[in-house]
Design an enzyme around this catalytic site. Structure first.
Site, PDB file in Angstrom:
ATOM      1  N   GLU A 153      -0.241  -4.681  11.590  1.00  0.00           N
ATOM      2  CA  GLU A 153       0.415  -4.188  10.379  1.00  0.00           C
ATOM      3  C   GLU A 153       1.884  -4.577  10.366  1.00  0.00           C
ATOM      4  O   GLU A 153       2.453  -4.918   9.324  1.00  0.00           O
ATOM      5  CB  GLU A 153       0.287  -2.666  10.303  1.00  0.00           C
ATOM      6  CG  GLU A 153       0.822  -2.095   9.008  1.00  0.00           C
ATOM      7  CD  GLU A 153       0.534  -0.618   8.887  1.00  0.00           C
ATOM      8  OE1 GLU A 153      -0.089  -0.213   7.897  1.00  0.00           O
ATOM      9  OE2 GLU A 153       0.939   0.133   9.786  1.00  0.00           O
ATOM     10  N   HIS A 204      -1.523 -10.412  -1.945  1.00  0.00           N
ATOM     11  CA  HIS A 204      -0.632 -10.155  -3.076  1.00  0.00           C
ATOM     12  C   HIS A 204      -1.235  -9.141  -4.045  1.00  0.00           C
ATOM     13  O   HIS A 204      -1.175  -9.317  -5.270  1.00  0.00           O
ATOM     14  CB  HIS A 204      -0.238 -11.452  -3.786  1.00  0.00           C
ATOM     15  CG  HIS A 204       0.759 -12.235  -2.989  1.00  0.00           C
ATOM     16  ND1 HIS A 204       0.414 -12.934  -1.864  1.00  0.00           N
ATOM     17  CD2 HIS A 204       2.095 -12.392  -3.128  1.00  0.00           C
ATOM     18  CE1 HIS A 204       1.485 -13.509  -1.355  1.00  0.00           C
ATOM     19  NE2 HIS A 204       2.529 -13.177  -2.102  1.00  0.00           N
ATOM     20  N   HIS A 253       0.844  -1.205   0.000  1.00  0.00           N
ATOM     21  CA  HIS A 253       0.000   0.000   0.000  1.00  0.00           C
ATOM     22  C   HIS A 253       0.871   1.244   0.000  1.00  0.00           C
ATOM     23  O   HIS A 253       2.084   1.173   0.241  1.00  0.00           O
ATOM     24  CB  HIS A 253      -0.984   0.007   1.185  1.00  0.00           C
ATOM     25  CG  HIS A 253      -0.372   0.175   2.544  1.00  0.00           C
ATOM     26  ND1 HIS A 253      -1.116   0.395   3.682  1.00  0.00           N
ATOM     27  CD2 HIS A 253       0.922   0.171   2.961  1.00  0.00           C
ATOM     28  CE1 HIS A 253      -0.324   0.505   4.727  1.00  0.00           C
ATOM     29  NE2 HIS A 253       0.918   0.369   4.325  1.00  0.00           N
ATOM     30  N   CYS A 289       5.995   6.361   4.528  1.00  0.00           N
ATOM     31  CA  CYS A 289       4.882   5.461   4.211  1.00  0.00           C
ATOM     32  C   CYS A 289       4.020   5.978   3.061  1.00  0.00           C
ATOM     33  O   CYS A 289       3.087   5.284   2.636  1.00  0.00           O
ATOM     34  CB  CYS A 289       4.025   5.214   5.445  1.00  0.00           C
ATOM     35  SG  CYS A 289       4.945   4.463   6.790  1.00  0.00           S
ATOM     36  N   HIS A 342       3.412  -5.200   3.598  1.00  0.00           N
ATOM     37  CA  HIS A 342       3.329  -5.747   4.948  1.00  0.00           C
ATOM     38  C   HIS A 342       2.851  -7.192   4.878  1.00  0.00           C
ATOM     39  O   HIS A 342       2.058  -7.553   4.005  1.00  0.00           O
ATOM     40  CB  HIS A 342       2.303  -4.985   5.800  1.00  0.00           C
ATOM     41  CG  HIS A 342       2.669  -3.564   6.062  1.00  0.00           C
ATOM     42  ND1 HIS A 342       3.666  -3.197   6.942  1.00  0.00           N
ATOM     43  CD2 HIS A 342       2.174  -2.404   5.562  1.00  0.00           C
ATOM     44  CE1 HIS A 342       3.757  -1.875   6.975  1.00  0.00           C
ATOM     45  NE2 HIS A 342       2.869  -1.363   6.143  1.00  0.00           N
ATOM     46  N   HIS A 379       5.038   0.319  -0.195  1.00  0.00           N
ATOM     47  CA  HIS A 379       5.764  -0.661   0.603  1.00  0.00           C
ATOM     48  C   HIS A 379       4.783  -1.780   0.980  1.00  0.00           C
ATOM     49  O   HIS A 379       3.572  -1.626   0.797  1.00  0.00           O
ATOM     50  CB  HIS A 379       6.360  -0.006   1.861  1.00  0.00           C
ATOM     51  CG  HIS A 379       5.324   0.585   2.756  1.00  0.00           C
ATOM     52  ND1 HIS A 379       4.729   1.802   2.510  1.00  0.00           N
ATOM     53  CD2 HIS A 379       4.742   0.113   3.883  1.00  0.00           C
ATOM     54  CE1 HIS A 379       3.837   2.059   3.442  1.00  0.00           C
ATOM     55  NE2 HIS A 379       3.814   1.048   4.287  1.00  0.00           N
TER      56      HIS A 379
HETATM   57  N1  LIG Z   1      -2.400   4.744  13.095  1.00  0.00           N
HETATM   58  C1  LIG Z   1      -1.665   4.295  12.047  1.00  0.00           C
HETATM   59  N2  LIG Z   1      -0.400   4.693  11.931  1.00  0.00           N
HETATM   60  C2  LIG Z   1       0.349   4.248  10.896  1.00  0.00           C
HETATM   61  C3  LIG Z   1      -0.209   3.394   9.950  1.00  0.00           C
HETATM   62  C4  LIG Z   1      -1.572   2.993  10.092  1.00  0.00           C
HETATM   63  O1  LIG Z   1      -2.132   2.242   9.275  1.00  0.00           O
HETATM   64  N3  LIG Z   1      -2.259   3.468  11.135  1.00  0.00           N
HETATM   65  N4  LIG Z   1       0.562   2.940   8.948  1.00  0.00           N
HETATM   66  C5  LIG Z   1       1.836   3.270   8.812  1.00  0.00           C
HETATM   67  C6  LIG Z   1       2.626   2.699   7.680  1.00  0.00           C
HETATM   68  O2  LIG Z   1       1.844   1.895   6.852  1.00  0.00           O
HETATM   69  C7  LIG Z   1       3.925   1.976   8.046  1.00  0.00           C
HETATM   70  O3  LIG Z   1       4.258   0.998   7.059  1.00  0.00           O
HETATM   71  C8  LIG Z   1       3.992   1.334   9.361  1.00  0.00           C
HETATM   72  O4  LIG Z   1       4.953   2.048  10.013  1.00  0.00           O
HETATM   73  P1  LIG Z   1       5.568   1.660  11.436  1.00  0.00           P
HETATM   74  O5  LIG Z   1       4.571   1.127  12.382  1.00  0.00           O
HETATM   75  O6  LIG Z   1       6.264   2.874  11.828  1.00  0.00           O
HETATM   76  O7  LIG Z   1       6.514   0.437  11.069  1.00  0.00           O
HETATM   77  P2  LIG Z   1       8.071   0.307  11.183  1.00  0.00           P
HETATM   78  O8  LIG Z   1       8.331  -1.147  11.308  1.00  0.00           O
HETATM   79  O9  LIG Z   1       8.712   0.978  10.035  1.00  0.00           O
HETATM   80  O10 LIG Z   1       8.407   1.136  12.469  1.00  0.00           O
HETATM   81  P3  LIG Z   1       9.410   0.920  13.682  1.00  0.00           P
HETATM   82  O11 LIG Z   1       9.578   2.307  14.204  1.00  0.00           O
HETATM   83  O12 LIG Z   1      10.639   0.322  13.120  1.00  0.00           O
HETATM   84  O13 LIG Z   1       8.715   0.044  14.671  1.00  0.00           O
HETATM   85  C9  LIG Z   1       2.461   4.247   9.713  1.00  0.00           C
HETATM   86  N5  LIG Z   1       1.626   4.643  10.779  1.00  0.00           N
HETATM   87 ZN   LIG Z   2       2.428   0.473   5.652  1.00  0.00          ZN
END
Ligand SMILES: Nc1nc2c(c(=O)[nH]1)N=C([C@H](O)[C@H](O)COP(=O)(O)OP(=O)(O)OP(=O)(O)O)CN2
Ligand SMILES: [Zn+2]
EC number: 4.-.-.-
Length: 129
Positions: A115, A70, A17, A26, A32, A30
């Site tokens: 996620e 996918h 997404h 984001c 998940h 990328h």
């Molecule tokens: N409330 C939400 N916040 C975020 C969402 C979401 O759907 N709802 N999504 C994202 C992004 O999709 C991102 O891919 C996820 O980011 P994050 O949780 O920060 O994942 P990381 O593994 O990159 O983070 P770390 O800091 O390494 O744990 C962002 N926010």
């Molecule tokens: Zn994401």
């Protein structure tokens, strides 16, 4: 004393997404490996002693996950219109699975969507009596 049975199944899917209007990385495409937990709650059991067959919950959850697996979520309604956040995806699963599974005895009561391994949303709605 009133009894409550809360069943939970776990399944998963993989999809990509982009978050529109997101002030960070984001907003780039990328992917998940999403983990989906479905909770079903009942106050009574059927003649077999089940609130609902785990197989029925898993089948419906897997069918809905297959629509997203996918795939690039931003191409798929309603995520071509609303952001494919964990929150919006959890609501999508809650409504879709409620339509398929709810009956007089048992209802979908919560969706938890992971996620990443460190971040999830748990979505519920007020139960209509
Ligand atoms: N409330 C939400 N916040 C975020 C969402 C979401 O759907 N709802 N999504 C994202 C992004 O999709 C991102 O891919 C996820 O980011 P994050 O949780 O920060 O994942 P990381 O593994 O990159 O983070 P770390 O800091 O390494 O744990 C962002 N926010
Ligand atoms: Zn994401």
């Amino acid at each position: 004393m009133a009894a409550t049975y809360t069943l939970k199944i776990l399944t998963d899917f993989a999809s990509a997404h982009t978050l529109r209007d997101y002030p960070g990385e984001c907003r780039r495409m990328h992917g998940h490996n999403w983990k989906l937990e479905v909770e079903v709650t009942a106050q009574a059991l059927d003649q077999q002693g089940m609130a609902m067959d785990f197989k029925a919950i898993k089948e419906s959850a897997r069918n809905l996950c297959a629509q997203l697996d996918h795939r690039y979520l931003n191409d798929i309604p309603p995520f071509d219109q609303i952001n494919p956040t964990a929150e919006n995806l959890a609501a999508f699963f809650y409504r879709g699975l409620s339509e398929k599974l709810n009956n007089e005895r048992a209802q979908v009561s919560a969706i938890t969507l992971w996620e990443t391994e460190r971040a999830c949303v748990r979505y519920t709605e007020d139960q209509q009596q």
